[in-house]
Design a protein around this motif. Structure first.
Motif, PDB file in Angstrom:
ATOM      1  N   PHE A 111      -2.496  23.928  73.722  1.00  0.00           N
ATOM      2  CA  PHE A 111      -3.051  24.472  72.508  1.00  0.00           C
ATOM      3  C   PHE A 111      -2.858  23.701  71.262  1.00  0.00           C
ATOM      4  CE2 PHE A 111      -3.448  28.457  75.061  1.00  0.00           C
ATOM      5  CZ  PHE A 111      -4.632  28.561  75.060  1.00  0.00           C
ATOM      6  N   ARG A 112      -1.690  22.756  71.141  1.00  0.00           N
ATOM      7  CA  ARG A 112      -1.732  21.897  70.028  1.00  0.00           C
ATOM      8  C   ARG A 112      -2.651  20.988  69.363  1.00  0.00           C
ATOM      9  NH1 ARG A 112       4.119  20.243  68.891  1.00  0.00           N
ATOM     10  NH2 ARG A 112       3.346  20.085  66.722  1.00  0.00           N
ATOM     11  N   SER A 113      -3.679  20.543  70.232  1.00  0.00           N
ATOM     12  CA  SER A 113      -4.687  19.771  69.771  1.00  0.00           C
ATOM     13  C   SER A 113      -5.283  20.301  68.429  1.00  0.00           C
ATOM     14  CB  SER A 113      -5.855  19.612  70.711  1.00  0.00           C
ATOM     15  OG  SER A 113      -7.005  19.487  70.322  1.00  0.00           O
ATOM     16  N   ARG A 114      -5.624  19.293  67.493  1.00  0.00           N
ATOM     17  CA  ARG A 114      -5.961  19.644  66.380  1.00  0.00           C
ATOM     18  C   ARG A 114      -7.289  20.199  66.216  1.00  0.00           C
ATOM     19  NH1 ARG A 114      -3.763  15.892  61.444  1.00  0.00           N
ATOM     20  NH2 ARG A 114      -1.708  16.796  62.113  1.00  0.00           N
ATOM     21  N   ARG A 115      -8.177  19.939  67.345  1.00  0.00           N
ATOM     22  CA  ARG A 115      -9.565  20.306  67.303  1.00  0.00           C
ATOM     23  C   ARG A 115      -9.476  21.638  67.356  1.00  0.00           C
ATOM     24  NH1 ARG A 115     -13.276  16.223  70.709  1.00  0.00           N
ATOM     25  NH2 ARG A 115     -12.731  14.447  69.589  1.00  0.00           N
ATOM     26  N   MET A 116      -8.507  22.361  68.164  1.00  0.00           N
ATOM     27  CA  MET A 116      -8.656  23.513  68.569  1.00  0.00           C
ATOM     28  C   MET A 116      -8.007  24.661  67.417  1.00  0.00           C
ATOM     29  SD  MET A 116      -8.360  24.084  72.524  1.00  0.00           S
ATOM     30  CE  MET A 116      -9.723  23.928  73.333  1.00  0.00           C
ATOM     31  N   VAL A 117      -7.296  23.822  66.169  1.00  0.00           N
ATOM     32  CA  VAL A 117      -6.685  24.813  65.574  1.00  0.00           C
ATOM     33  C   VAL A 117      -7.348  25.642  64.685  1.00  0.00           C
ATOM     34  CG1 VAL A 117      -5.016  24.406  63.384  1.00  0.00           C
ATOM     35  CG2 VAL A 117      -4.323  23.130  65.520  1.00  0.00           C
ATOM     36  N   ARG A 118      -8.501  25.269  64.307  1.00  0.00           N
ATOM     37  CA  ARG A 118      -9.383  25.968  63.160  1.00  0.00           C
ATOM     38  C   ARG A 118     -10.006  27.102  64.338  1.00  0.00           C
ATOM     39  NH1 ARG A 118     -14.862  23.766  60.141  1.00  0.00           N
ATOM     40  NH2 ARG A 118     -15.569  25.975  59.650  1.00  0.00           N
ATOM     41  N   ALA A 119     -10.360  26.865  65.526  1.00  0.00           N
ATOM     42  CA  ALA A 119     -10.780  28.125  66.078  1.00  0.00           C
ATOM     43  C   ALA A 119      -9.661  29.218  66.364  1.00  0.00           C
ATOM     44  CB  ALA A 119     -11.440  27.700  67.497  1.00  0.00           C
ATOM     45  N   ILE A 120      -8.660  28.537  66.625  1.00  0.00           N
ATOM     46  CA  ILE A 120      -7.359  29.563  66.941  1.00  0.00           C
ATOM     47  C   ILE A 120      -6.959  30.224  65.799  1.00  0.00           C
ATOM     48  CG2 ILE A 120      -5.002  29.459  67.385  1.00  0.00           C
ATOM     49  CD1 ILE A 120      -5.308  27.270  69.106  1.00  0.00           C
ATOM     50  N   ASP A 121      -6.949  29.557  64.494  1.00  0.00           N
ATOM     51  CA  ASP A 121      -6.783  30.297  63.250  1.00  0.00           C
ATOM     52  C   ASP A 121      -7.824  31.183  62.979  1.00  0.00           C
ATOM     53  OD1 ASP A 121      -4.632  28.881  62.697  1.00  0.00           O
ATOM     54  OD2 ASP A 121      -5.521  27.405  61.141  1.00  0.00           O
ATOM     55  N   GLU A 122      -9.052  31.284  63.284  1.00  0.00           N
ATOM     56  CA  GLU A 122     -10.077  32.289  63.198  1.00  0.00           C
ATOM     57  C   GLU A 122      -9.782  33.309  64.038  1.00  0.00           C
ATOM     58  OE1 GLU A 122     -14.023  30.121  62.395  1.00  0.00           O
ATOM     59  OE2 GLU A 122     -14.386  31.294  64.069  1.00  0.00           O
ATOM     60  N   ILE A 123      -9.272  33.158  65.194  1.00  0.00           N
ATOM     61  CA  ILE A 123      -9.084  34.367  66.172  1.00  0.00           C
ATOM     62  C   ILE A 123      -7.809  35.127  65.530  1.00  0.00           C
ATOM     63  CG2 ILE A 123      -8.565  34.947  68.365  1.00  0.00           C
ATOM     64  CD1 ILE A 123     -11.225  33.895  68.797  1.00  0.00           C
ATOM     65  N   LYS A 124      -6.997  34.464  65.380  1.00  0.00           N
ATOM     66  CA  LYS A 124      -5.564  34.949  64.955  1.00  0.00           C
ATOM     67  C   LYS A 124      -5.820  35.845  63.714  1.00  0.00           C
ATOM     68  CE  LYS A 124      -2.425  31.564  64.501  1.00  0.00           C
ATOM     69  NZ  LYS A 124      -1.018  31.076  64.627  1.00  0.00           N
ATOM     70  N   ALA A 125      -6.802  35.299  62.532  1.00  0.00           N
ATOM     71  CA  ALA A 125      -7.008  36.003  61.429  1.00  0.00           C
ATOM     72  C   ALA A 125      -7.765  37.219  61.901  1.00  0.00           C
ATOM     73  CB  ALA A 125      -7.828  35.056  60.449  1.00  0.00           C
ATOM     74  N   THR A 126      -8.657  37.137  62.593  1.00  0.00           N
ATOM     75  CA  THR A 126      -9.561  38.375  63.265  1.00  0.00           C
ATOM     76  C   THR A 126      -8.591  39.171  63.728  1.00  0.00           C
ATOM     77  OG1 THR A 126     -11.320  36.754  63.681  1.00  0.00           O
ATOM     78  CG2 THR A 126     -11.304  38.743  64.959  1.00  0.00           C
TER      79      THR A 126
END
Lengths: 232, 232, 232, 232
Positions: A111-126
């Motif tokens: 999951f470290r790939s920078r591309r996924m970071v934004r999507a993960i951040d969104e889910i985490k914030a949610t």
């Protein structure tokens, strides 16, 4: 940029990082195929490959600690602990099942790939946004599972003493039923048990609607926030 | 604050309240494990523990009635009735299954924690908001269940007279199918019955989408209202 | 208000209407219990009750036609046709299964209550709003069902020639699987069939998410519209 | 409009297009019924019909290439390739199963109707909007499936060495369980395996809620955008 920084960048987002991801996936494939009975004859090959992969992981950790400016901060970070734990069994020469499972945590490094970071951040914030709702929901589900198990135990224990032998045993039925999996290994046969099941499953469907609603609302808010942030 | 008020606060949100919650959980664990056949040899232990827990519940109720300013209001409130009902069986010396089930209602006392109150209020407001929609939905589901049962009875009664012996018996199939649990103890084998099942299940999935939509919309409104309220 | 109008109102929303609803429910209960094998001995009672209920239905229709200003408009309306069809079998002396099923349509008369009209209107507007999306969705589901059946037939036909005997037979598997009912009477056993199933079911879950999303969005719009309408 | 353009219009949206759609549906019905064992005696009829349908498809492709202004652009478009592939097997005289499956892609030509284009565009824009979220979601599901399979393998391998023979074999259980299909051919029997299943399925329900939420939010945005576009 110094050479050290270049390697640090490469191992995080560049070519070295991709090599590590590929090795992790090959490692998992190796681990998976090793369990297939018809491949048992090639056991030596699997063992050798596993030693090879472990060496790559050790080299990776050493490189990381060498090139990072603050190696100890990394070692105690989430991924640092995973790196260490996945090497540990090989270092101490143990190879028990439990220790090998630890290595599976390497999967999260994908999951470290920078591309996924934004999507993960969104889910985490949610999820963070609705933590108290989700906690309450989990609590309600647990109580519903428990009450369902008690109810079905009362209705079915006499008719099927083997399948509904106790309340903990009835919990298994409650899990398979409320999640609508319905394996069919245990099911009520009495009239009372069936009416109770009808009541519980219909309630269960309503309750399963709640997390979807919570996530939808929170995600909507998180998306709006993200858009604002990227605009400003 | 008088001593009386201090105890009242403590039993509602403080240390005494936590003690009561722990005792309720232990009581439920005791009740659950008592039903496991392999633990039957320790029956005496379970019985003794149960008596102990019941004494705690009796003491709790007495303390509550002693420290509250309006003890009768509490006694006739939701939690007061639960307290009374869970003590009743021990008081009258009975120990039948039905009476013991009453004690399970104690589980709802776990929801008293102030942290959960806001989340519960939100859910309650949400459900209240869509009460007429939910009522209509429940009604539609009932009619769908009934019509499905009648339909499958017509198609399968001749082919499987044991499994689809009557419309009430076919209701069991309708419940297991429309909730998508699908235990696999009863299922259609005729062509007509299978085509009918395809039609019913696909309709069922659409209908199950409706409560999720209702809850999502109502929750969105409830959240907005809550935000306004906390801002003002 | 003339006497005629008073009766017309009463049969639509007043006391007479409630009587009719109660008779419909009793009629359905009678129809349902009649099929239970152990009640076969009381067949005479069920038959007599059915005649009684039918007489009430006939009287109801006559009264409606007598008091309404435009009796023919009612007779050709949705509920008028249902009234007529549910009386027809008794009038022509037939009592076949198919004709008796027609009477089940009476169940929809339960929706006439004015309290439910607003909720029904909302749902109707919602569905109408997304009719082209729902049509497309239904079409996609049909194609997915068909392609799943063809796929599993190719993978499993040789291994299980009895269960996956033809594409139409495989459709039954496709229905039970994509709706996640999973009775367990037919399931793939080959590696190819299982990988195919994994692919199809995961896709299926994504597709099942679509109607929920469509309904949620349309309902949100319908609710806003309704609010505006009731404010103005 | 020249005659050529008239035919081009007719084959895309007019009477000729409808004829082609009807032939595709008849072709699929033919293909489906051909597999029914009890229809094997009429094999000659099915074969003849198939030849007839193929001729229609060949004529259609020739007409299209003749009337379109840029025939090569069509030939290399999505529908052109489908047209070509579905004729290919007949042209080269082969009739293998794999090649015949290619013809199934004709089914997508049913989507050409102009009425459906707007709805399809909406869905496409919605999915495109959340492509990174969906990718992440797909990735999370894959990892969850894998970890579930590893977990259940550890718990159940010893108790059921035949059903949970390897991690790939356990993947089948993971698919059937996480999608809540639950055929009932494989299920855990040990205490550890059941507790693990409870944990995994409850987590799974939460995760299945995410695509619904993503689609709902993205669809809401796509609808707003569409409304603006049609207004301006």
């Amino acid at each position: 940029m110094t050479r050290r920084q270049k390697i640090a960048n490469s191992i995080d987002d560049g070519i070295l990082g991709i090599v590590v991801v590929v090795v992790i996936i090959l490692y998992l494939v190796n681990l998976t195929l090793e369990t297939v009975p018809s491949f048992k004859v090639h056991e030596e090959v699997f063992k050798s490959l596993e030693i090879g992969f472990t060496i790559v992981f050790i080299v990776e950790l050493i490189v990381r600690l060498a090139v990072y400016e603050r190696p100890f901060k990394y070692l105690f970070s989430f991924f640092g602990v995973i790196d260490f734990l996945s090497i540990l069994p090989s270092l101490i020469g143990a190879n028990s099942l439990v220790l090998r499972v630890l290595r599976l945590f390497r999967i999260f490094k994908l999951f470290r790939s920078r591309r996924m970071v934004r999507a993960i951040d969104e889910i985490k914030a949610t999820i963070w946004d609705i933590r108290s709702d989700l906690l309450l929901f989990g609590f309600v589900v647990l109580i519903l599972l428990y009450l369902s198990a008690v109810g079905i135990y009362i209705f079915e224990h006499e008719a099927q003493p083997n399948k509904f032998s106790s309340i903990p045993a009835s919990m298994w039925w409650a899990v398979a039923t409320l999640t609508t999996v319905g394996y069919g290994d245990v099911y009520p046969i009495t009239l009372g048990g069936r009416v109770f099941t009808a009541f519980v499953t219909l309630l269960g469907i309503g309750i399963i609607a709640i997390p979807t609603s919570l996530v939808t609302n929170a995600l909507s808010k998180a998306k709006k926030r993200a858009r604002k942030q990227y605009v400003t």
